[in-house]
Design a protein around this motif. Sequence first.
Motif, PDB file in Angstrom:
ATOM      1  N   VAL A  43       0.658  -1.210  -0.120  1.00  0.00           N
ATOM      2  CA  VAL A  43      -0.046   0.083   0.218  1.00  0.00           C
ATOM      3  C   VAL A  43       0.753   1.189  -0.071  1.00  0.00           C
ATOM      4  O   VAL A  43       0.424   2.172  -0.674  1.00  0.00           O
ATOM      5  CB  VAL A  43      -0.820   0.030   1.274  1.00  0.00           C
ATOM      6  N   GLU A  98       1.874  -1.635   4.598  1.00  0.00           N
ATOM      7  CA  GLU A  98       0.922  -2.560   4.818  1.00  0.00           C
ATOM      8  C   GLU A  98       0.735  -3.204   3.367  1.00  0.00           C
ATOM      9  O   GLU A  98       1.168  -2.638   2.229  1.00  0.00           O
ATOM     10  CB  GLU A  98      -0.504  -1.874   4.854  1.00  0.00           C
ATOM     11  N   ILE A 100      -1.765  -6.020   1.004  1.00  0.00           N
ATOM     12  CA  ILE A 100      -2.923  -6.478   0.619  1.00  0.00           C
ATOM     13  C   ILE A 100      -2.709  -7.738  -0.175  1.00  0.00           C
ATOM     14  O   ILE A 100      -2.013  -7.775  -1.340  1.00  0.00           O
ATOM     15  CB  ILE A 100      -3.790  -5.490  -0.206  1.00  0.00           C
ATOM     16  N   TYR A 142      -4.566 -10.320  -2.519  1.00  0.00           N
ATOM     17  CA  TYR A 142      -6.074 -10.144  -3.287  1.00  0.00           C
ATOM     18  C   TYR A 142      -6.102 -11.420  -4.253  1.00  0.00           C
ATOM     19  O   TYR A 142      -5.187 -11.693  -4.909  1.00  0.00           O
ATOM     20  CB  TYR A 142      -6.004  -8.803  -4.239  1.00  0.00           C
ATOM     21  N   ARG A 179      -5.609  -7.837   4.550  1.00  0.00           N
ATOM     22  CA  ARG A 179      -4.367  -6.737   4.668  1.00  0.00           C
ATOM     23  C   ARG A 179      -3.739  -7.087   6.083  1.00  0.00           C
ATOM     24  O   ARG A 179      -4.309  -7.416   7.043  1.00  0.00           O
ATOM     25  CB  ARG A 179      -5.262  -5.421   4.939  1.00  0.00           C
ATOM     26  N   SER A 191      -8.220  -0.092  -0.336  1.00  0.00           N
ATOM     27  CA  SER A 191      -7.329   0.621   0.763  1.00  0.00           C
ATOM     28  C   SER A 191      -8.111   0.915   2.115  1.00  0.00           C
ATOM     29  O   SER A 191      -7.968   1.171   3.013  1.00  0.00           O
ATOM     30  CB  SER A 191      -6.801   2.068   0.272  1.00  0.00           C
TER      31      SER A 191
END
Length: 285
Positions: free
Chosen positions: A78, A109, A111, A113, A124, A253
């Motif tokens: 992120v 951070e 993520i 997916y 996350r 986010s």
Amino acid sequence: MKKLIYILCMLPFFTACEDVVEIDVPTDKPRLSVDALMRINTTEASTSYTAEVRVSASSNFFESIEPVELDLISLTNVETRETINLFSTYNGSGIYQGDTTIDFMTSGELILYMEYQGEQYAARTTYVPTVPIDKLVQGDATLFSGDETEIIVAFKDQPDRTDFYLFDFDFNEYLVTEDTFYPGRTFEFSYFYDDNVTDGMNIEVSIMGVDQSFYNYMNQLIVQSGGDQGPFQTPSATVRGNIVNVTGIEDLSELDDLASIVDQDNFALGYFAVCQTFTNTIAVE
């Protein structure tokens, strides 16, 4: 003796009256199970890192867990807005890997997916540091049977912060602990193996840094399984991890605020965590 003879005489009668009973077992649509525990060894000279995720699914009560082929799986930092795609290493294996760097995994951070059968899933997390193992020796104490193997572990907790730890004792045996009662001090404890450990065997023991959510998740799984299974096998009851269904959500986010709007039924099992890891090896005598 007369009672025994009577019972034996009645057995053919009950056997002859047996009927086949069909039982409807619960069925469900395939639910993803995701093993995305990523261990970061910062002591290695190389700065490269291979991210690996194992994905499987099961739909029936007695059906074995089978690997699945995802439509897409990626990791996004992120902070840097960099994304790497993970690819299936072997056809039909359910194992996905992608090359990146230690810095990518430990800064900001992340993520995870995934896309599968028209649904989107995401989780996350952030990298959690830990401390090394200071002592790993074999003891001579036993518990109940007298045949157990004692391993003594010690580490020094980092002061001025709250820490949660996950220990991997090999053979799919795990233990969690928190520093509530030993903040900033050395903590020493014994772990006992049953008959799965023999003389001459090498055992790898790892300490991982985890956050409180992953600590709670692992604690539930360990209690549920009695320590007889790994953290990403199907438990006896559903334990929710941090992987949620985000179908239709465009801005990931804002994932932390999705609890009230994500699909609460079509979720995935498993967990996404990035943990600093130190591993020591001991030879059993």
